[in-house]
Motif scaffolding. Structure first.
Motif, mmCIF file in Angstrom:
data_model
loop_
_atom_site.group_PDB
_atom_site.id
_atom_site.type_symbol
_atom_site.label_atom_id
_atom_site.label_comp_id
_atom_site.label_asym_id
_atom_site.label_seq_id
_atom_site.Cartn_x
_atom_site.Cartn_y
_atom_site.Cartn_z
ATOM 1 N N GLY A 1 4.062 3.755 -11.849
ATOM 2 C CA GLY A 1 3.012 4.382 -11.102
ATOM 3 C C GLY A 1 3.226 4.230 -9.582
ATOM 4 O O GLY A 1 4.142 3.496 -9.424
ATOM 5 N N THR A 2 2.794 5.098 -8.953
ATOM 6 C CA THR A 2 2.865 4.923 -7.559
ATOM 7 C C THR A 2 1.521 5.040 -6.772
ATOM 8 O O THR A 2 0.751 5.843 -7.137
ATOM 9 N N ILE A 3 1.481 3.938 -5.969
ATOM 10 C CA ILE A 3 0.404 4.027 -4.986
ATOM 11 C C ILE A 3 0.728 4.147 -3.479
ATOM 12 O O ILE A 3 1.473 3.555 -2.974
ATOM 13 N N ASP A 4 -0.209 5.137 -2.899
ATOM 14 C CA ASP A 4 -0.062 5.438 -1.373
ATOM 15 C C ASP A 4 -0.931 4.385 -0.795
ATOM 16 O O ASP A 4 -2.096 4.354 -0.681
ATOM 17 N N LEU A 5 -0.069 3.781 0.076
ATOM 18 C CA LEU A 5 -0.879 2.476 1.076
ATOM 19 C C LEU A 5 -0.578 2.885 2.380
ATOM 20 O O LEU A 5 -0.741 2.020 3.337
ATOM 21 N N SER A 6 -0.417 4.129 2.647
ATOM 22 C CA SER A 6 -0.216 4.572 4.251
ATOM 23 C C SER A 6 -1.340 4.439 5.075
ATOM 24 O O SER A 6 -1.112 4.189 6.196
ATOM 25 N N GLU A 7 -2.514 4.071 4.447
ATOM 26 C CA GLU A 7 -3.587 3.656 5.303
ATOM 27 C C GLU A 7 -3.431 2.331 5.994
ATOM 28 O O GLU A 7 -4.218 2.125 7.059
ATOM 29 N N TYR A 8 -2.728 1.550 5.411
ATOM 30 C CA TYR A 8 -2.213 0.084 6.038
ATOM 31 C C TYR A 8 -1.262 0.085 6.893
ATOM 32 O O TYR A 8 -0.082 0.611 6.385
ATOM 33 N N SER A 9 -1.273 -0.367 7.949
ATOM 34 C CA SER A 9 -0.111 -0.425 8.934
ATOM 35 C C SER A 9 0.485 -1.825 9.049
ATOM 36 O O SER A 9 1.613 -2.076 9.451
ATOM 37 N N ASN A 10 0.092 -2.783 8.615
ATOM 38 C CA ASN A 10 0.376 -4.304 8.632
ATOM 39 C C ASN A 10 0.970 -4.497 7.000
ATOM 40 O O ASN A 10 0.420 -4.994 6.149
ATOM 41 N N VAL A 11 2.276 -4.472 7.106
ATOM 42 C CA VAL A 11 3.222 -4.702 6.112
ATOM 43 C C VAL A 11 2.859 -6.090 5.645
ATOM 44 O O VAL A 11 2.640 -6.608 4.485
ATOM 45 N N ASP A 12 2.869 -7.118 6.414
ATOM 46 C CA ASP A 12 2.694 -8.609 6.081
ATOM 47 C C ASP A 12 1.181 -8.724 5.266
ATOM 48 O O ASP A 12 1.182 -9.599 4.265
ATOM 49 N N GLU A 13 0.124 -7.827 5.774
ATOM 50 C CA GLU A 13 -1.061 -7.801 5.218
ATOM 51 C C GLU A 13 -0.986 -7.553 3.732
ATOM 52 O O GLU A 13 -1.590 -8.113 2.848
ATOM 53 N N VAL A 14 -0.356 -6.436 3.518
ATOM 54 C CA VAL A 14 -0.170 -5.827 2.217
ATOM 55 C C VAL A 14 0.707 -6.958 1.399
ATOM 56 O O VAL A 14 0.174 -6.964 0.176
ATOM 57 N N LYS A 15 1.796 -7.378 1.951
ATOM 58 C CA LYS A 15 2.583 -8.155 1.119
ATOM 59 C C LYS A 15 1.535 -9.575 0.886
ATOM 60 O O LYS A 15 2.053 -9.997 -0.498
ATOM 61 N N ALA A 16 0.812 -10.044 1.545
ATOM 62 C CA ALA A 16 -0.207 -11.151 1.343
ATOM 63 C C ALA A 16 -1.158 -10.794 0.087
ATOM 64 O O ALA A 16 -1.369 -11.346 -0.946
ATOM 65 N N ALA A 17 -1.623 -9.241 0.052
ATOM 66 C CA ALA A 17 -2.475 -8.922 -0.807
ATOM 67 C C ALA A 17 -1.810 -8.842 -2.164
ATOM 68 O O ALA A 17 -2.277 -9.329 -3.246
ATOM 69 N N LEU A 18 -0.334 -8.402 -2.154
ATOM 70 C CA LEU A 18 0.138 -8.277 -3.434
ATOM 71 C C LEU A 18 0.509 -9.631 -4.058
ATOM 72 O O LEU A 18 0.379 -9.799 -5.304
ATOM 73 N N GLU A 19 0.825 -10.602 -3.356
ATOM 74 C CA GLU A 19 1.077 -11.992 -3.830
ATOM 75 C C GLU A 19 -0.199 -12.588 -4.305
ATOM 76 O O GLU A 19 -0.363 -13.064 -5.593
ATOM 77 N N GLU A 20 -1.468 -11.991 -3.865
ATOM 78 C CA GLU A 20 -2.771 -12.532 -4.519
ATOM 79 C C GLU A 20 -3.180 -11.938 -5.685
ATOM 80 O O GLU A 20 -3.597 -12.199 -6.649
ATOM 81 N N LEU A 21 -2.561 -10.377 -5.946
ATOM 82 C CA LEU A 21 -2.727 -9.764 -7.074
ATOM 83 C C LEU A 21 -1.827 -10.463 -8.246
ATOM 84 O O LEU A 21 -2.110 -10.511 -9.386
ATOM 85 N N LYS A 22 -0.689 -10.855 -7.827
ATOM 86 C CA LYS A 22 0.109 -11.414 -8.808
ATOM 87 C C LYS A 22 -0.387 -12.648 -9.399
ATOM 88 O O LYS A 22 0.257 -12.917 -10.616
ATOM 89 N N ALA A 23 -0.967 -13.330 -8.802
ATOM 90 C CA ALA A 23 -1.651 -14.566 -8.956
ATOM 91 C C ALA A 23 -2.735 -14.250 -9.994
ATOM 92 O O ALA A 23 -3.067 -15.246 -10.841
ATOM 93 N N LEU A 24 -3.287 -13.242 -10.218
ATOM 94 C CA LEU A 24 -4.276 -12.789 -11.443
ATOM 95 C C LEU A 24 -3.583 -12.674 -12.632
ATOM 96 O O LEU A 24 -2.759 -12.115 -12.929
ATOM 97 N N ASN A 25 -4.315 -13.171 -13.638
ATOM 98 C CA ASN A 25 -3.939 -13.059 -15.219
ATOM 99 C C ASN A 25 -3.636 -11.670 -15.484
ATOM 100 O O ASN A 25 -2.452 -11.484 -16.462
ATOM 101 N N ASP A 26 -4.406 -10.515 -15.236
ATOM 102 C CA ASP A 26 -4.135 -9.321 -15.661
ATOM 103 C C ASP A 26 -2.793 -8.706 -15.006
ATOM 104 O O ASP A 26 -2.253 -7.572 -15.496
#
Length: 91
Positions: free
Chosen positions: A24-49
């Motif tokens: 799947g592909t998700i458009d995240l163009s509304e976010y300009s801070n790459v570091d913030e998006v990377k931190a969010a992805l790390e938080e998601l990776k920690a979730l069991n699902d």
């Protein structure tokens, strides 16, 4: 989950249309801070699902490619080629 961006991405993940290969592909163009998006992805990776889900962020386009093995119908069919019903009694 503390990161608001992670919550927004989670909402998009739940609405994503996956291919039969689990992509799947998700458009995240509304976010300009790459570091913030990377931190969010790390938080998601920690979730069991999402422990088995693979994320690939294209930082230039702010597109997130997602591989979700639970949505990978092609791989499921390759591992389970039999079209017989499972566990039932057949006459």
């Amino acid at each position: 989950m503390t990161n608001e961006v992670a919550k927004a991405i989670l909402g998009k993940l739940e609405k994503t249309n996956y291919s039969t290969g689990g992509l799947g592909t998700i458009d995240l163009s509304e976010y300009s801070n790459v570091d913030e998006v990377k931190a969010a992805l790390e938080e998601l990776k920690a979730l069991n699902d999402y422990k088995e889900v693979k994320f690939d962020l294209n930082e230039g386009e702010m597109k997130l490619s997602v591989y979700n093995p639970e949505e990978d119908i092609d791989a499921f069919e390759a591992r389970n080629p039999s079209r017989q019903s499972c566990g039932g009694y057949n006459n």
